[in-house]
Design a protein around this motif. Structure first.
Motif, PDB file in Angstrom:
ATOM      1  N   SER A 215       0.816  -1.216   0.000  1.00  0.00           N
ATOM      2  CA  SER A 215       0.000   0.000   0.000  1.00  0.00           C
ATOM      3  C   SER A 215       0.849   1.266   0.000  1.00  0.00           C
ATOM      4  N   VAL A 216       2.114   1.141   0.410  1.00  0.00           N
ATOM      5  CA  VAL A 216       3.001   2.318   0.456  1.00  0.00           C
ATOM      6  C   VAL A 216       4.335   2.011  -0.219  1.00  0.00           C
ATOM      7  N   ILE A 217       4.339   1.098  -1.153  1.00  0.00           N
ATOM      8  CA  ILE A 217       5.608   0.599  -1.684  1.00  0.00           C
ATOM      9  C   ILE A 217       6.381   1.677  -2.443  1.00  0.00           C
ATOM     10  N   LEU A 218       5.678   2.515  -3.193  1.00  0.00           N
ATOM     11  CA  LEU A 218       6.374   3.580  -3.918  1.00  0.00           C
ATOM     12  C   LEU A 218       6.912   4.620  -2.943  1.00  0.00           C
ATOM     13  N   THR A 219       6.154   4.902  -1.895  1.00  0.00           N
ATOM     14  CA  THR A 219       6.616   5.849  -0.880  1.00  0.00           C
ATOM     15  C   THR A 219       7.897   5.346  -0.223  1.00  0.00           C
ATOM     16  N   VAL A 220       7.934   4.066   0.101  1.00  0.00           N
ATOM     17  CA  VAL A 220       9.138   3.489   0.705  1.00  0.00           C
ATOM     18  C   VAL A 220      10.322   3.623  -0.246  1.00  0.00           C
ATOM     19  N   LEU A 221      10.110   3.303  -1.521  1.00  0.00           N
ATOM     20  CA  LEU A 221      11.194   3.399  -2.498  1.00  0.00           C
ATOM     21  C   LEU A 221      11.693   4.829  -2.634  1.00  0.00           C
TER      22      LEU A 221
ATOM     23  N   TRP B 245      22.316   1.531  13.455  1.00  0.00           N
ATOM     24  CA  TRP B 245      22.055   2.449  12.335  1.00  0.00           C
ATOM     25  C   TRP B 245      20.789   2.033  11.586  1.00  0.00           C
ATOM     26  N   LEU B 246      20.650   0.728  11.291  1.00  0.00           N
ATOM     27  CA  LEU B 246      19.488   0.225  10.564  1.00  0.00           C
ATOM     28  C   LEU B 246      18.207   0.386  11.378  1.00  0.00           C
ATOM     29  N   VAL B 247      18.298   0.176  12.686  1.00  0.00           N
ATOM     30  CA  VAL B 247      17.122   0.362  13.539  1.00  0.00           C
ATOM     31  C   VAL B 247      16.640   1.805  13.468  1.00  0.00           C
ATOM     32  N   LEU B 248      17.574   2.739  13.572  1.00  0.00           N
ATOM     33  CA  LEU B 248      17.208   4.151  13.510  1.00  0.00           C
ATOM     34  C   LEU B 248      16.650   4.519  12.138  1.00  0.00           C
ATOM     35  N   LEU B 249      17.243   3.976  11.093  1.00  0.00           N
ATOM     36  CA  LEU B 249      16.749   4.230   9.740  1.00  0.00           C
ATOM     37  C   LEU B 249      15.312   3.735   9.572  1.00  0.00           C
ATOM     38  N   LEU B 250      15.015   2.546  10.091  1.00  0.00           N
ATOM     39  CA  LEU B 250      13.663   2.000   9.986  1.00  0.00           C
ATOM     40  C   LEU B 250      12.653   2.895  10.710  1.00  0.00           C
ATOM     41  N   LEU B 251      13.034   3.417  11.873  1.00  0.00           N
ATOM     42  CA  LEU B 251      12.135   4.282  12.616  1.00  0.00           C
ATOM     43  C   LEU B 251      11.861   5.581  11.852  1.00  0.00           C
ATOM     44  N   VAL B 252      12.910   6.173  11.285  1.00  0.00           N
ATOM     45  CA  VAL B 252      12.738   7.426  10.540  1.00  0.00           C
ATOM     46  C   VAL B 252      11.925   7.187   9.269  1.00  0.00           C
ATOM     47  N   LEU B 253      12.205   6.091   8.563  1.00  0.00           N
ATOM     48  CA  LEU B 253      11.439   5.801   7.350  1.00  0.00           C
ATOM     49  C   LEU B 253       9.974   5.546   7.691  1.00  0.00           C
ATOM     50  N   ALA B 254       9.720   4.846   8.774  1.00  0.00           N
ATOM     51  CA  ALA B 254       8.336   4.601   9.188  1.00  0.00           C
ATOM     52  C   ALA B 254       7.607   5.916   9.450  1.00  0.00           C
ATOM     53  N   ALA B 255       8.312   6.867  10.073  1.00  0.00           N
ATOM     54  CA  ALA B 255       7.698   8.169  10.332  1.00  0.00           C
ATOM     55  C   ALA B 255       7.402   8.905   9.022  1.00  0.00           C
ATOM     56  N   LEU B 256       8.340   8.861   8.083  1.00  0.00           N
ATOM     57  CA  LEU B 256       8.122   9.509   6.786  1.00  0.00           C
ATOM     58  C   LEU B 256       6.956   8.869   6.043  1.00  0.00           C
ATOM     59  N   VAL B 257       6.894   7.549   6.062  1.00  0.00           N
ATOM     60  CA  VAL B 257       5.812   6.841   5.370  1.00  0.00           C
ATOM     61  C   VAL B 257       4.466   7.175   5.999  1.00  0.00           C
ATOM     62  N   ALA B 258       4.440   7.293   7.333  1.00  0.00           N
ATOM     63  CA  ALA B 258       3.191   7.628   8.011  1.00  0.00           C
ATOM     64  C   ALA B 258       2.677   9.002   7.583  1.00  0.00           C
ATOM     65  N   VAL B 259       3.615   9.908   7.284  1.00  0.00           N
ATOM     66  CA  VAL B 259       3.223  11.267   6.909  1.00  0.00           C
ATOM     67  C   VAL B 259       2.839  11.364   5.438  1.00  0.00           C
ATOM     68  N   VAL B 260       3.677  10.833   4.548  1.00  0.00           N
ATOM     69  CA  VAL B 260       3.459  11.038   3.107  1.00  0.00           C
ATOM     70  C   VAL B 260       2.855   9.823   2.410  1.00  0.00           C
ATOM     71  N   GLY B 261       2.774   8.677   3.096  1.00  0.00           N
ATOM     72  CA  GLY B 261       2.246   7.483   2.450  1.00  0.00           C
ATOM     73  C   GLY B 261       0.778   7.584   2.097  1.00  0.00           C
ATOM     74  N   ARG B 262       0.060   8.474   2.758  1.00  0.00           N
ATOM     75  CA  ARG B 262      -1.364   8.617   2.464  1.00  0.00           C
ATOM     76  C   ARG B 262      -1.616   9.084   1.033  1.00  0.00           C
ATOM     77  N   ILE B 263      -0.664   9.829   0.494  1.00  0.00           N
ATOM     78  CA  ILE B 263      -0.826  10.321  -0.880  1.00  0.00           C
ATOM     79  C   ILE B 263      -0.838   9.156  -1.855  1.00  0.00           C
ATOM     80  N   GLU B 264       0.075   8.200  -1.671  1.00  0.00           N
ATOM     81  CA  GLU B 264       0.087   7.016  -2.527  1.00  0.00           C
ATOM     82  C   GLU B 264      -1.172   6.186  -2.317  1.00  0.00           C
ATOM     83  N   GLN B 265      -1.630   6.065  -1.079  1.00  0.00           N
ATOM     84  CA  GLN B 265      -2.820   5.266  -0.802  1.00  0.00           C
ATOM     85  C   GLN B 265      -4.058   5.883  -1.440  1.00  0.00           C
TER      86      GLN B 265
END
Length: 451
Positions: free
Chosen positions: A302-308, A347-367
């Motif tokens: 549902s948010v695959i393009l946002t993640v990419l 480093w990867l744990v922190l990256l996952l948390l930041v990406l999750a936050a970004l997806v939560a904010v902008v992923g709605r546009i893709e959805q």
């Protein structure tokens, strides 16, 4: 969670869930691969970095497992053929299908580009322009994939007609064109003819997705095993015994690469990957009948393009925070110790948390775009198809040209910002496609134009 469960339970039985699983796995591999291979150096005031593959030759064969771009285009071909066929059988046309695809692809990209352009405000705050340029360059790396995929999507109606007429002849011809480009590069040391491989190679893989979708390519072990063994054998011959590099991702500083542009060796690997995914299809499909795994796959898709699009922006944000606030010690360069690899875990744990936050904010546009593209289509009067088709073509062409200028613009990591003209061209194309979708929506529902 309730809505996700409802979607999972309401999935039509005829849906090929395995395709969605492959897409989700591919994006996870791409993200983790990028995050792992990049080594950040310097300090808070002078961040830089390089690819670990430059100094770790033993890591280059591992890229055979991490290079999953062929899987993206394979499942893209399957999904595009399925949705285009469904649309045309329901009374729609290729233009309407292209508008629906643009609703999923273009708006999320627009948000990223506008955000990157706004990042230049950091220069006004006194941030070093070279640092801003590096950050924008790194965050815009996913645009290369989207650029090619937009072209492939735009050509899908034409290429699907060719598939229905001559079938697997089309990818065979495309592979021949890739081979010809490689020969010219290897024999005559001329790189220009090989540039066509950016399109020919991915179109070839995309066509195989068509063949899988309509049954031209049987999903059987007697087909999958020869593809797996034969593709792997050819890839080994071309790289170990032949002139192609072993790494299936680009290694900076090398003159001949397998990804930019794609080569025959990469297509051999794609063939082996095709055999592998076909071989695992039955087991994967059985696993996806369980509600939990299928819900997870739906969530990722549902948010695959946002993640990419945003995973490298997350990397930029974390890199700045890590060194600005001293969250982690500076690791030893790869090749000297294994400390840098262990340092990657937090480093990867922190990256996952930041990406999750970004997806939560902008992923709605893709959805929202996904919901729009799945909305019921009725063959009521949509007005004259000619102007709408022209607007769709102009919109896609402008988006492609804009992305080409944006992706190729900041070639130097120290180049500041995004090319303004290219950004304007992309935004123009996005506006044209949005207007065409809006016009079609009004005609669907009978909503009058605003006076």
């Amino acid at each position: 969670m309730h809505g996700l469960r409802e979607l999972a339970e309401g999935t039509p039985p005829e849906r090929e869930r395995y395709i969605d699983l492959l897409r989700a796995l591919a994006i996870v591999i791409v993200v983790l691969g990028h995050w792992t291979v990049i080594v950040v150096t310097g300090g808070a005031d002078d961040l830089d970095g390089f690819s670990a593959l430059e100094v770790l030759p033993w890591g280059r064969p591992i890229t055979w497992l991490l290079q999953v771009m062929p899987v993206f285009f394979l499942v893209g071909g399957f999904a595009n053929a399925a949705s285009l066929t469904s649309r045309t059988r329901g009374g729609g046309d290729a233009g309407d299908w292209l508008l629906d695809r643009s609703a999923r692809l273009v708006p999320p990209t627009t948000v990223l580009l506008v955000t990157l352009a706004a990042a230049l405000v950091a220069q006004l705050a006194g941030v070093d322009p070279v640092q801003v340029g590096r950050a924008v360059w790194l965050a815009s790396l996913p645009l290369w994939f989207l650029l090619v995929y937009l072209v492939v999507v735009f050509l899908t109606p034409l290429m699907h007609r060719l598939h229905r007429r001559v079938g697997l002849v089309v990818p065979l011809v495309l592979v021949g064109l890739v081979a010809a480009g490689d020969v010219v590069r290897l024999v005559f040391d001329a790189s220009a003819p090989q540039l066509g491989n950016y399109l020919f190679a991915w179109l070839a893989v995309h066509q195989i997705g068509f063949a899988w979708q309509d049954g031209t390519l049987p999903v059987r072990p007697r087909v999958a095993v020869p593809l797996l063994v034969g593709g792997a054998a050819v890839a080994v011959l071309l790289t170990v015994a032949g002139p192609y590099p072993v790494s299936m991702v680009d290694v900076p500083g090398t003159s001949f690469r397998n990804l930019s542009p794609p080569t025959l060796a990469l297509l051999a690997l794609a063939t082996a990957q095709l055999g592998l995914v076909l071989l695992l299809r039955d087991a994967g499909s059985r696993w996806l009948r369980r509600l939990g795994p299928w819900m997870a796959v739906i969530a990722v898709n549902s948010v695959i393009l946002t993640v990419l699009l945003w995973h490298m922006s997350a990397f930029v944000l974390v890199a700045g925070a890590v060194y600005a606030f001293g969250l982690f010690p500076l690791p030893e360069p790869p090749g000297r110790t294994g400390a840098w690899l262990l340092w990657k875990l937090p480093w990867l744990v922190l990256l996952l948390l930041v990406l999750a936050a970004l997806v939560a904010v902008v992923g709605r546009i893709e959805q929202r775009g996904a919901v729009s593209s799945r909305s019921p289509w009725t063959p009521r009067a949509l007005g004259r198809p000619g102007p709408r088709a022209l607007a769709t073509s102009v919109g896609y062409a402008a988006c492609v040209l804009g992305l080409l200028g944006l992706a190729a613009g900041p070639v130097e990591r120290g180049a500041l910002g995004l090319p303004a003209a290219a950004l304007a061209v992309f935004l123009f194309g996005a506006a044209v496609l949005r207007a065409a979708r809006g016009e079609r929506g009004r005609r669907r529902t009978g909503t009058p134009k605003a006076s």
